[in-house]
Design a protein around this motif. Structure first.
Motif, PDB file in Angstrom:
ATOM      1  N   MET A  90       8.978  63.081  22.723  1.00  0.00           N
ATOM      2  CA  MET A  90       8.822  64.250  23.225  1.00  0.00           C
ATOM      3  C   MET A  90      10.091  65.015  23.263  1.00  0.00           C
ATOM      4  N   HIS A  97      12.311  61.994  24.982  1.00  0.00           N
ATOM      5  CA  HIS A  97      12.033  60.669  25.258  1.00  0.00           C
ATOM      6  C   HIS A  97      10.909  60.306  24.526  1.00  0.00           C
ATOM      7  N   MET A 122       2.939  62.906  29.371  1.00  0.00           N
ATOM      8  CA  MET A 122       3.142  64.681  29.792  1.00  0.00           C
ATOM      9  C   MET A 122       2.984  65.335  28.333  1.00  0.00           C
TER      10      MET A 122
HETATM   11 CU    CU Z   1       8.626  64.892  28.366  1.00  0.00          CU
END
Ligand code: CU
Length: 283
Positions: A90, A97, A122
């Protein structure tokens, strides 16, 4: 349609079947091997196409079981002996990460399908931000393919990322039940430590206490639940989850390390209606 038209079509259809079975001995089996699954996306490079499947055809935040197939672009045939691994990434405004993920293994009893899981902790509001790299080896030659993927936000909190009182970052994700029932359900949860931006090892032998509640109904609980304990064969945590009615449930959790110290979460009381560590479930 007249018979004279039907016969040539049938003949061509039969011819096709026999031709493809000459090239590949289990062509019909290959089509069946992803029955019930929906294509999410293809990852394509010059030599191969990696097909990604799951039951919904979409990546969502939380636990994603994923099936893969590898097509040789030159021969248009499925590769049955690839070694695959993956790196979800991401990209965020100031850093990037990865996420917890499994290894990729050949699906038991299938010739062309591989499987594993990724837990997207997320996503951005529009589903952007993530890319997926698949590295793979076929006959001793290394290949790689990368593309952007879309990860949509799950309505319920089925995974959560948090800092423990030991200053370590953890991720808890709901794995099962897939289809909750009014019954004692097999609850399965993944627990991972965020060692750094790229490494998320499974946390072994902790305990996660379980207190399911229905906030919409006086925060009542249910009988005969058990706490989550580590199952080394599955590398997941298992418990009995009693769901006494349909609706919205909050699974209040407390994470305890191997010394029994609480790293995150609180008991549910009259004053404290919800633990700071919880998962949501609705059915
Ligand atoms: Cu993230």
């Amino acid at each position: 349609m007249k018979l004279k038209y039907i016969f040539p079509i049938l003949f061509i259809a039969l011819l096709n079947v026999s031709c493809s079975s000459d090239n590949d001995d289990d062509d019909s089996g290959i089509t069946n091997e992803v029955t019930g699954l929906t294509k999410i996306q293809d990852l394509i490079n010059d030599t191969h196409t990696i097909e990604l499947f799951n039951t919904t055809g979409q990546f969502k935040t939380g636990y994603n079981a994923i099936s893969l197939r590898v097509i040789d672009n030159a021969t248009n045939s499925y590769v049955e002996d690839a070694n695959l691994s993956w790196i979800p990434m991401m990209q965020m405004p100031t850093m990037e990460h990865s996420s917890p993920k499994s290894t990729i293994t050949k699906t038991l009893g299938k010739d062309t399908v591989y499987d594993g899981f990724i837990i997207y902790q997320m996503t951005n509001l529009d589903g952007s931000g993530w890319s997926l790299t698949v590295n793979y080896t076929i006959n001793g030659i290394d290949y790689t393919v990368t593309d952007a993927i879309t990860v949509l936000q799950n309505d319920n909190q089925n995974s959560t990322s948090f800092m423990g009182s030991d200053d370590s970052r953890y991720i808890v994700a709901l794995v099962e039940p897939n289809e909750p029932k009014i019954a004692i359900n097999d609850l399965k949860v993944g627990l991972f430590k965020m060692e750094n931006m790229m490494t998320f090892p499974v946390v072994e032998d902790f305990t996660i206490t379980l207190d399911p509640r229905m906030p919409g109904m006086g925060n009542h609980t249910s009988p005969n639940n058990t706490d989550l304990t580590y199952n080394s064969a599955e590398q997941m945590y298992n418990a009995d989850l009693a769901l006494t009615m349909t609706g919205y449930w909050v699974l209040n959790l407390k994470l305890l390390n191997t010394n029994g110290e609480v790293l995150k979460g609180e008991d549910v009381t009259e004053e404290n209606t919800q633990s700071s560590l919880y998962l949501e479930l609705e059915f």
